[in-house]
Write an enzyme that holds these catalytic residues in place. Structure first.
Site, PDB file in Angstrom:
ATOM      1  N   HIS A 141     -79.705 -11.905 -10.130  1.00 12.68           N
ATOM      2  CA  HIS A 141     -81.016 -11.694 -10.773  1.00 12.68           C
ATOM      3  C   HIS A 141     -81.022 -10.393 -11.573  1.00 12.68           C
ATOM      4  CE1 HIS A 141     -82.674 -14.929  -8.222  1.00 12.68           C
ATOM      5  NE2 HIS A 141     -81.991 -14.360  -7.242  1.00 12.68           N
ATOM      6  N   SER A 263     -77.078   0.189 -40.068  1.00  8.91           N
ATOM      7  CA  SER A 263     -77.299   0.773 -41.390  1.00  8.91           C
ATOM      8  C   SER A 263     -78.232   1.981 -41.311  1.00  8.91           C
ATOM      9  CB  SER A 263     -77.890  -0.278 -42.336  1.00  8.91           C
ATOM     10  OG  SER A 263     -79.156  -0.718 -41.859  1.00  8.91           O
ATOM     11  N   LYS A 268     -74.847   3.990 -33.406  1.00 10.38           N
ATOM     12  CA  LYS A 268     -74.819   2.696 -32.744  1.00 10.38           C
ATOM     13  C   LYS A 268     -73.417   2.070 -32.705  1.00 10.38           C
ATOM     14  CE  LYS A 268     -77.830   0.629 -31.362  1.00 10.38           C
ATOM     15  NZ  LYS A 268     -78.782  -0.243 -32.055  1.00 10.38           N
TER      16      LYS A 268
END
Length: 437
Positions: A141, A263, A268
């Site tokens: 879970h 962008s 990231k």
């Protein structure tokens, strides 16, 4: 399929040139079978084989007039071959050629997919072996449950993809069948003997009762095997996506020099491969539904299936090939972080030992519900106070008095959870493989 997802070897299978080549292979096999039976002169068969050639542009030009692709193909051959072309397509109907050629094309495509699966299985086995014994948190879970190893996690996916390969192989055998039985499948102008001879030359089985077409349960079997496999791809990629979340960060996709993640946000490093594969897996499953819809045709045949198959036959096999290759590349470049796995195990303060304490208390004669309530009370206290669960257990006089210091020491050893890891590895990797592997 768009070029972005088309790998060269699979793409070549589904060119018009190769499709017409498969049609010609079927026509030539029928001519040779007729020659063996004495219906077509041997010198005519030789001339047909020598002169027959594929001219894609000419076939398409003729089809603009005939509005019938097989007739356009045959007309083009007649222009190339000359008078002996009268023996081509003798007694046949279009589906004899198209369905039998489809089998040849699907066998070519399916063979590539099986090769992709073999490469992926080798990568999964290697990943499992290299991370055998590397403890990580098992989750149910999405919540910490009990420890497992990253090796066992990958081994589970290996075991699943062995099953996927077996299903794809079985689906491929379903479509490895042709038919040269004529209109409505009665052999009125042909014969079962001719059919057997022609299909043997092509390496295909005889569909024992084909009506005018090879029945589409065979195709549905193959495409649903790809769909189930795609479900396995998405299951693995969902796992990898979760493990790459900033809060978890137990693995990372390889990040190439010069690669960009966003962008707008230079920091990231996104799980783009796993996300891409989840999306493409959904498309593969959608195409399988179309193959199931193609099973119910009118009477001995109609052509409502034909337009569907012109799309899903190339698209599904091209996608399967791309998906498996990209997944293999993702796994080969995967960065695994054992130290982060150890950190995450401690984020639940050792609560994963709760079942061990519970079963130990029961073994002393304490009623199960009473033992459960005692352990749960300490577990909730551990979580709310952020205090290590083992410390609270040792400090609880009622529990520590029942179990003793030595027993408690053994109870809080994480290695306990991998005591059967070797047995699981042996069972999975020693399992008998299909003859093709």
């Amino acid at each position: 399929m768009i070029d972005r997802y088309t790998r060269p070897a699979m793409g070549r299978i589904w060119t018009l040139e190769n499709r017409y080549r498969a049609w010609l292979d079927v026509e030539l096999a029928v001519c040779e079978a007729w020659g063996e039976l004495g219906r077509v002169p041997a010198d005519a068969v030789a001339r047909i084989k020598a002169r027959a050639a594929i001219d894609v542009d000419r076939i398409l030009a003729i089809e603009e007039v005939t509005r019938h692709d097989v007739i356009a193909f045959l007309t083009s051959l007649e222009e190339k071959v000359g008078p002996e072309a009268r023996y081509i397509h003798l007694g046949c109907t279009s589906s004899d050629i198209v369905d039998t050629a489809n089998a040849l094309l699907l066998v070519q495509a399916g063979t590539l997919i099986l090769s992709d699966l073999d490469a992926l299985l080798a990568t999964l086995a290697d990943l499992a072996r290299r991370h055998k014994g590397v403890l990580c948190m098992g989750r149910t879970h999405g919540i910490h449950a009990e420890p497992t190893s990253f090796g066992l996690k990958m081994l589970g996916f290996y075991a699943e993809f062995v099953r996927h390969r077996e299903r794809v192989q079985a689906g491929l055998e379903s479509v490895r069948a042709g038919k040269i039985s004529g209109a409505v499948g009665t052999y009125a102008f042909l014969s079962p003997d001719l059919e057997a001879r022609a299909l043997a030359r092509l390496g295909l089985a005889v569909d024992p009762h084909s009506t005018q077409i090879v029945q589409r349960d065979r195709y549905a079997h193959f495409f649903t095997s790809l769909a189930i496999m795609a479900g396995g791809v998405e299951r693995l990629c969902v796992e990898l996506r979760h493990l790459q979340r900033t809060e978890v960060l137990e693995v990372e996709e390889g990040f190439a020099k010069g690669q960009k993640g966003s962008s707008a946000m230079p920091h990231k490093k996104n799980p783009i491969s796993a996300e891409n594969l989840c999306g493409l897996s959904r498309l593969l499953r959608s195409n399988a539904l179309a193959s199931l819809e193609d099973q119910a045709l009118w009477h001995e045949r109609d052509i409502s299936h034909s337009s569907v198959e012109r799309v899903i036959m190339p698209d599904s096999t091209i996608l399967a090939d791309y998906v498996l290759a990209r997944l293999d590349r993702l796994l080969r470049g995967l960065v695994v972080k054992p130290e982060r796995m150890r950190e995450n195990m401690e984020r639940s303060y050792g609560l994963y030992f709760s079942q061990r304490v519970l079963t130990a208390l029961i073994a002393t004669g304490l009623p199960r519900q009473q033992a459960y309530e005692a352990v749960q009370r300490l577990a909730m206290q551990s979580w709310e106070s952020r205090t290590p669960f083992p410390d609270l257990v040792r400090a609880d006089a009622a529990i520590s008095g029942r179990l003793g210091a030595e027993t408690l020491k053994d109870l809080f050893d994480p290695a306990y959870y991998l005591r059967y890891e070797d047995a699981i590895f042996e069972r999975v990797l020693a399992a008998p493989l299909t003859e093709d592997r």
